[in-house]
Design a protein around this motif. Structure first.
Motif, PDB file in Angstrom:
ATOM      1  N   THR A  37       0.869  -1.177   0.000  1.00  0.00           N
ATOM      2  CA  THR A  37       0.000   0.000   0.000  1.00  0.00           C
ATOM      3  C   THR A  37       0.903   1.222   0.000  1.00  0.00           C
ATOM      4  O   THR A  37       2.128   1.122  -0.090  1.00  0.00           O
ATOM      5  N   GLN A  38       0.317   2.376   0.140  1.00  0.00           N
ATOM      6  CA  GLN A  38       1.130   3.594   0.168  1.00  0.00           C
ATOM      7  C   GLN A  38       1.989   3.669   1.421  1.00  0.00           C
ATOM      8  O   GLN A  38       2.999   4.368   1.449  1.00  0.00           O
ATOM      9  N   THR A  39       1.620   2.943   2.441  1.00  0.00           N
ATOM     10  CA  THR A  39       2.331   3.084   3.714  1.00  0.00           C
ATOM     11  C   THR A  39       3.110   1.837   4.116  1.00  0.00           C
ATOM     12  O   THR A  39       3.817   1.858   5.111  1.00  0.00           O
ATOM     13  N   GLN A  40       2.963   0.738   3.365  1.00  0.00           N
ATOM     14  CA  GLN A  40       3.696  -0.457   3.772  1.00  0.00           C
ATOM     15  C   GLN A  40       4.105  -1.293   2.570  1.00  0.00           C
ATOM     16  O   GLN A  40       3.462  -1.273   1.536  1.00  0.00           O
ATOM     17  N   ASN A  41       5.189  -2.003   2.750  1.00  0.00           N
ATOM     18  CA  ASN A  41       5.747  -2.847   1.705  1.00  0.00           C
ATOM     19  C   ASN A  41       6.411  -4.017   2.421  1.00  0.00           C
ATOM     20  O   ASN A  41       7.204  -3.810   3.329  1.00  0.00           O
ATOM     21  N   LEU A  42       6.079  -5.230   2.049  1.00  0.00           N
ATOM     22  CA  LEU A  42       6.546  -6.390   2.789  1.00  0.00           C
ATOM     23  C   LEU A  42       8.072  -6.477   2.804  1.00  0.00           C
ATOM     24  O   LEU A  42       8.716  -6.526   1.753  1.00  0.00           O
ATOM     25  N   ALA A  43       8.649  -6.527   4.000  1.00  0.00           N
ATOM     26  CA  ALA A  43      10.103  -6.645   4.160  1.00  0.00           C
ATOM     27  C   ALA A  43      10.531  -8.099   4.280  1.00  0.00           C
ATOM     28  O   ALA A  43      11.677  -8.435   3.972  1.00  0.00           O
ATOM     29  N   GLY A  44       9.641  -8.972   4.752  1.00  0.00           N
ATOM     30  CA  GLY A  44       9.995 -10.366   4.954  1.00  0.00           C
ATOM     31  C   GLY A  44       9.432 -10.881   6.261  1.00  0.00           C
ATOM     32  O   GLY A  44       8.469 -10.312   6.806  1.00  0.00           O
ATOM     33  N   PHE A  45      10.047 -11.929   6.796  1.00  0.00           N
ATOM     34  CA  PHE A  45       9.511 -12.585   7.987  1.00  0.00           C
ATOM     35  C   PHE A  45      10.600 -12.751   9.043  1.00  0.00           C
ATOM     36  O   PHE A  45      11.722 -13.167   8.744  1.00  0.00           O
ATOM     37  N   ALA A  46      10.233 -12.445  10.263  1.00  0.00           N
ATOM     38  CA  ALA A  46      11.080 -12.755  11.422  1.00  0.00           C
ATOM     39  C   ALA A  46      10.535 -14.028  12.055  1.00  0.00           C
ATOM     40  O   ALA A  46       9.320 -14.220  12.147  1.00  0.00           O
ATOM     41  N   GLN A 117      10.547   4.545   2.343  1.00  0.00           N
ATOM     42  CA  GLN A 117      11.782   4.309   1.615  1.00  0.00           C
ATOM     43  C   GLN A 117      12.903   4.012   2.603  1.00  0.00           C
ATOM     44  O   GLN A 117      12.954   4.571   3.694  1.00  0.00           O
ATOM     45  N   GLY A 118      13.797   3.117   2.224  1.00  0.00           N
ATOM     46  CA  GLY A 118      14.882   2.779   3.122  1.00  0.00           C
ATOM     47  C   GLY A 118      14.628   1.486   3.866  1.00  0.00           C
ATOM     48  O   GLY A 118      13.772   0.677   3.499  1.00  0.00           O
ATOM     49  N   MET A 119      15.351   1.292   4.968  1.00  0.00           N
ATOM     50  CA  MET A 119      15.397   0.008   5.658  1.00  0.00           C
ATOM     51  C   MET A 119      14.699  -0.015   7.004  1.00  0.00           C
ATOM     52  O   MET A 119      14.790  -0.996   7.734  1.00  0.00           O
ATOM     53  N   THR A 120      13.975   1.032   7.358  1.00  0.00           N
ATOM     54  CA  THR A 120      13.265   1.060   8.636  1.00  0.00           C
ATOM     55  C   THR A 120      12.098   0.082   8.598  1.00  0.00           C
ATOM     56  O   THR A 120      11.299   0.077   7.656  1.00  0.00           O
ATOM     57  N   LEU A 121      11.996  -0.737   9.650  1.00  0.00           N
ATOM     58  CA  LEU A 121      10.994  -1.793   9.696  1.00  0.00           C
ATOM     59  C   LEU A 121       9.889  -1.484  10.686  1.00  0.00           C
ATOM     60  O   LEU A 121      10.088  -0.762  11.658  1.00  0.00           O
ATOM     61  N   LYS A 122       8.721  -2.060  10.422  1.00  0.00           N
ATOM     62  CA  LYS A 122       7.636  -2.009  11.394  1.00  0.00           C
ATOM     63  C   LYS A 122       6.912  -3.354  11.393  1.00  0.00           C
ATOM     64  O   LYS A 122       6.975  -4.121  10.429  1.00  0.00           O
ATOM     65  N   ASP A 123       6.235  -3.632  12.507  1.00  0.00           N
ATOM     66  CA  ASP A 123       5.605  -4.932  12.695  1.00  0.00           C
ATOM     67  C   ASP A 123       4.354  -5.105  11.851  1.00  0.00           C
ATOM     68  O   ASP A 123       3.585  -4.157  11.625  1.00  0.00           O
ATOM     69  N   GLY A 124       4.139  -6.351  11.428  1.00  0.00           N
ATOM     70  CA  GLY A 124       2.925  -6.747  10.753  1.00  0.00           C
ATOM     71  C   GLY A 124       2.240  -7.855  11.529  1.00  0.00           C
ATOM     72  O   GLY A 124       2.520  -8.058  12.718  1.00  0.00           O
ATOM     73  N   LEU A 547      19.767  -8.174   1.054  1.00  0.00           N
ATOM     74  CA  LEU A 547      18.314  -8.100   1.060  1.00  0.00           C
ATOM     75  C   LEU A 547      17.824  -6.887   0.263  1.00  0.00           C
ATOM     76  O   LEU A 547      18.515  -5.867   0.152  1.00  0.00           O
ATOM     77  N   TRP A 548      16.596  -7.018  -0.228  1.00  0.00           N
ATOM     78  CA  TRP A 548      15.967  -5.910  -0.958  1.00  0.00           C
ATOM     79  C   TRP A 548      15.340  -4.920   0.020  1.00  0.00           C
ATOM     80  O   TRP A 548      14.882  -5.305   1.106  1.00  0.00           O
ATOM     81  N   TYR A 549      15.283  -3.652  -0.368  1.00  0.00           N
ATOM     82  CA  TYR A 549      14.564  -2.630   0.385  1.00  0.00           C
ATOM     83  C   TYR A 549      14.139  -1.529  -0.585  1.00  0.00           C
ATOM     84  O   TYR A 549      14.737  -1.366  -1.663  1.00  0.00           O
ATOM     85  N   PRO A 550      13.100  -0.770  -0.266  1.00  0.00           N
ATOM     86  CA  PRO A 550      12.648   0.301  -1.162  1.00  0.00           C
ATOM     87  C   PRO A 550      13.760   1.328  -1.371  1.00  0.00           C
ATOM     88  O   PRO A 550      14.353   1.820  -0.414  1.00  0.00           O
ATOM     89  N   GLY A 551      14.051   1.592  -2.623  1.00  0.00           N
ATOM     90  CA  GLY A 551      15.103   2.538  -2.928  1.00  0.00           C
ATOM     91  C   GLY A 551      16.446   1.886  -3.171  1.00  0.00           C
ATOM     92  O   GLY A 551      17.430   2.583  -3.469  1.00  0.00           O
ATOM     93  N   LYS A 552      16.528   0.553  -3.078  1.00  0.00           N
ATOM     94  CA  LYS A 552      17.795  -0.128  -3.328  1.00  0.00           C
ATOM     95  C   LYS A 552      18.209   0.104  -4.780  1.00  0.00           C
ATOM     96  O   LYS A 552      17.411  -0.026  -5.706  1.00  0.00           O
ATOM     97  N   ALA A 553      19.455   0.458  -4.977  1.00  0.00           N
ATOM     98  CA  ALA A 553      19.956   0.791  -6.301  1.00  0.00           C
ATOM     99  C   ALA A 553      19.794  -0.384  -7.257  1.00  0.00           C
ATOM    100  O   ALA A 553      20.078  -1.538  -6.899  1.00  0.00           O
ATOM    101  N   ASN A 554      19.307  -0.086  -8.445  1.00  0.00           N
ATOM    102  CA  ASN A 554      19.168  -1.074  -9.518  1.00  0.00           C
ATOM    103  C   ASN A 554      18.249  -2.233  -9.148  1.00  0.00           C
ATOM    104  O   ASN A 554      18.384  -3.331  -9.687  1.00  0.00           O
TER     105      ASN A 554
END
Length: 669
Positions: A37-46, A117-124, A547-554
């Motif tokens: 969504t505009q406010t979240q993008n799946l980072a993965g699983f802990a 954008q970037g690597m800051t995480l939040k809980d899902g 790992l991938w993150y929003p804004g990762k080059a290429n």
């Protein structure tokens, strides 16, 4: 009976856990609306693990957002990162608990999102599942597995990379007392089952014991054999191919001394040495009663050697059934009586095709059949396997040797790799290295053994150069493990045509969901391990695997996008393991390029069947004809599909043994 699983669901997150013998496969899936969504993008699983009565532990990832691995990473320089900071960017994960899996374990799985954008995480959303060890499904049929060196990071943590045998030349009679704790951990269920079997044989002093052995240098196994030999109730058939006799240098492998010890204990008349037309490749113990009637048997891929039990990924099966044990007893009697010769063995009824171990699943046994080689025609054993692979509807997992002399198995695996509706994943090993087939059907370039060794910590490095067949020694094919007709093919057979006509081997066909589930977990753990290492070799130090993150080059495409793309195999992967229905109209695109195996001498270099897999289903069925229908095992005794090999062709396999003699580093299979 369905595969035993545990599942949980919360706020769109679904988790399914598959318990294995000492591994647990965790599969995750998120509803489409929970991804982007505009406010979240799946980072993965802990993932957290909490064994019964112990503190919760965070599982670690091998790569992070800014730190990763490359083709220059070694076992000594690799780092690990907690998954709540470096989440797993996969929808499944195989956990190997370092302290074993003999009590319930609770897993807590949390989806993590990027805050922007970037690597800051939040809980899902978060799901917890408690997984209990799988109870033995059958009273008389017990598969068991070694831990396998793929868990060597845990070995490094637990045992600080301690040696597993004395330094210097390998022997078969060293003192194992200093290594017992390591051996119990590394050998896991397979070692326990082996020594339980031997203990039963020793305790029952009225029993008579027969043993087939190939690689044989584990001192405690040899000592048990010798104790029973001294009591006058043991016979042995031992391999004496060029790799198990003194070489030109005069240096003798440990099997030479082992054979001498057993002869001294049991008497020369009770020990036969031979190699059929190539290898006596069986690894079998048979227990008979005082009258000679077979009672129970242990067989499988695991050699009775330090490498086989404590380094390689291997499996054994213990069957407490007189009928099945009798099949092996007949094979032993034939080999023993006729001097371990292939020609008379091929003429024996036991070599004519699959023999029925159990026609259906019962409380005692799963539905399974058994083929014992050498056969006059490889199709009597490999034909049903190839047919079953081509009939797969959901998945095929495999680990095979590349048969340089032909055979239907590798070709059928290539064919199914092209089928859009099947998830196919596995490895092919040649004399030149190991290739991993990606789930999209493409076979990666061969990775040489020297390169593979670089990523293995001590003490496994010193064992790793043992040559072909030792890296993934669990020769197996698992078809539709959670489908309607789950089937496992496994045993000592290398699943190659030449071996089926030249070697003494076993090959079991097990048609059972529970057993298929156990082997599927072992297979996925091994293949994921090598698949990751293949990715490492493609990464460089300036551009490591991270790992991938929003804004990762290429890297504009989120890592999870492919898992929700109807044209990609990753969607089928996620749905298959997490038990999610496939969306309507899925048309997976696959890329079948096996040129790496072809260049290494794989027999299936020509791919007419692989091309046929792109035809409409109706045309494929018409092309297969009778070959596409499943044949009852008993009817495979006199196959018409492939003529018996001529003697000249069988003799052509002999130079391979001579070549092995000149290359001692390739001796361990």
């Amino acid at each position: 009976m369905d595969v035993v699983t545990v599942s949980g669901q919360s706020a769109g997150l679904r988790v399914v856990a598959y318990p294995g013998e000492h591994k647990i496969l965790l599969a995750m899936s998120l509803d489409d609306g929970k991804l982007d969504t505009q406010t979240q993008n799946l980072a993965g699983f802990a993932i957290w693990r909490k064994p019964s009565g112990a503190a919760e532990q965070i599982l670690s990832n091998r790569i992070a957002f800014t730190e990763g691995v490359s083709n220059e990473t070694t076992a000594a320089t690799r780092q690990w990162y907690p998954s709540d900071q470096a989440p797993f960017q996969k929808f499944r994960w195989v956990d190997v608990p370092p302290d074993g899996f003999d009590a319930p374990i609770t897993y807590r799985i949390k989806a993590l999102y990027f805050a922007g954008q970037g690597m800051t995480l939040k809980d899902g959303p978060e799901v917890s599942v408690t997984v209990a060890p799988a109870e033995p499904r059958y009273a008389s049929f017990h598969p068991a597995f070694t831990r396998g060196y793929i868990a060597s990071q845990a070995y490094a943590d637990k045992f600080h990379n301690a040696d597993i045998r004395p330094k210097g030349a390998k022997t078969s009679d060293f003192d194992t007392k200093p290594y017992q704790e390591q051996y119990a951990w590394l050998g896991a269920g397979a070692r326990a089952a082996l020594f339980d079997f031997l203990a039963d044989c020793e305790k029952d002093t009225s029993a008579r014991i027969d043993v087939f052995a190939y690689d044989l240098d584990e001192p405690d196994v040899i000592a048990s054999i010798c104790r029973m030999g001294k009591q006058g109730r043991l016979r042995a058939v031992l391999d004496n191919a060029p790799l198990h006799v003194p070489g030109k240098s005069g240096q003798a492998p440990p099997e030479v001394k082992a054979a001498a010890m057993i002869k001294a204990a049991a008497g020369d008349a009770n020990v036969k040495q031979g190699h059929f037309d190539r290898f006596q490749h069986n690894k079998v113990f048979i227990k008979r009663d005082a009258g000679g009637k077979a009672e129970r048997v242990l067989f499988g891929s695991m050699n009775f050697s330090v490498r086989g039990i404590y380094v390689q990924a291997n499996n054994i099966i213990v069957v407490d059934d007189a009928n099945v044990a009798g099949m092996f007893a007949s094979a032993f009697d034939e080999a023993f009586t006729d001097g371990v010769k292939a020609a008379p063995f091929r003429q024996n009824p036991i070599a004519k095709g699959y023999m029925i171990g159990s026609p259906s699943g019962t409380a005692q046994l799963p539905k399974f059949s058994l083929a014992l080689s050498p056969h006059a025609d490889n199709s009597v054993s490999l034909g049903p396997m190839a047919d079953r692979v081509r009939q797969a509807t959901s998945s095929v997992l495999f680990a095979v040797m590349a048969p340089t002399g032909g055979g239907p198995v590798l070709q059928s695996l290539r064919t199914i790799a092209a089928k859009p509706t099947v998830f196919s994943y596995g490895t092919v090993e040649t004399d030149k290295g190991l290739a991993v087939q990606s789930p999209d059907g493409a076979m990666g370039d061969l990775t040489g053994f020297a390169t593979l060794q670089k990523n293995v910590p001590a003490p496994f490095q010193q064992e790793f150069s043992g040559g072909p067949g030792m890296h993934i020694h669990d020769k197996l094919v698992v078809v539709d493990f959670n489908g309607q007709n789950p089937t496992v093919f496994t045993g000592s057979s290398n699943l190659a045509a030449g071996g089926e006509t030249a070697n003494g081997d076993s090959l079991a066909m097990i048609e059972d969901a529970d057993v298929a589930g156990m082997y599927a977990i072992e297979a996925v753990a091994m293949f994921d391990h090598y698949h990751f290492r293949k990715a490492m070799q493609q990464a460089t130090k300036p551009q490591p695997l991270t790992l991938w993150y929003p804004g990762k080059a290429n890297a504009p495409l989120p890592w999870w996008k492919l898992y929700y793309d109807p044209t990609k195999i990753q969607l089928r992967d996620r749905c298959l393991f997490a038990g999610v229905p496939l969306p309507a109209g899925v048309a997976t695109t696959k890329n079948v390029d096996w040129s790496a195996v072809d260049a290494a001498g794989g027999a299936a270099a020509k791919t007419p069947r692989a091309k046929a897999a792109t035809k409409p289903a109706a045309k494929r069925a018409a092309t297969r004809g009778k070959a596409g229908r499943k044949r009852p095992p008993a009817k495979r005794a006199t196959p018409k599909r492939r003529p018996a090999p001529k003697k000249a062709k069988r003799k052509a396999a002999a130079p391979r043994s001579a070549k092995r003699k000149a290359t001692p580093s390739r001796k361990r299979r």
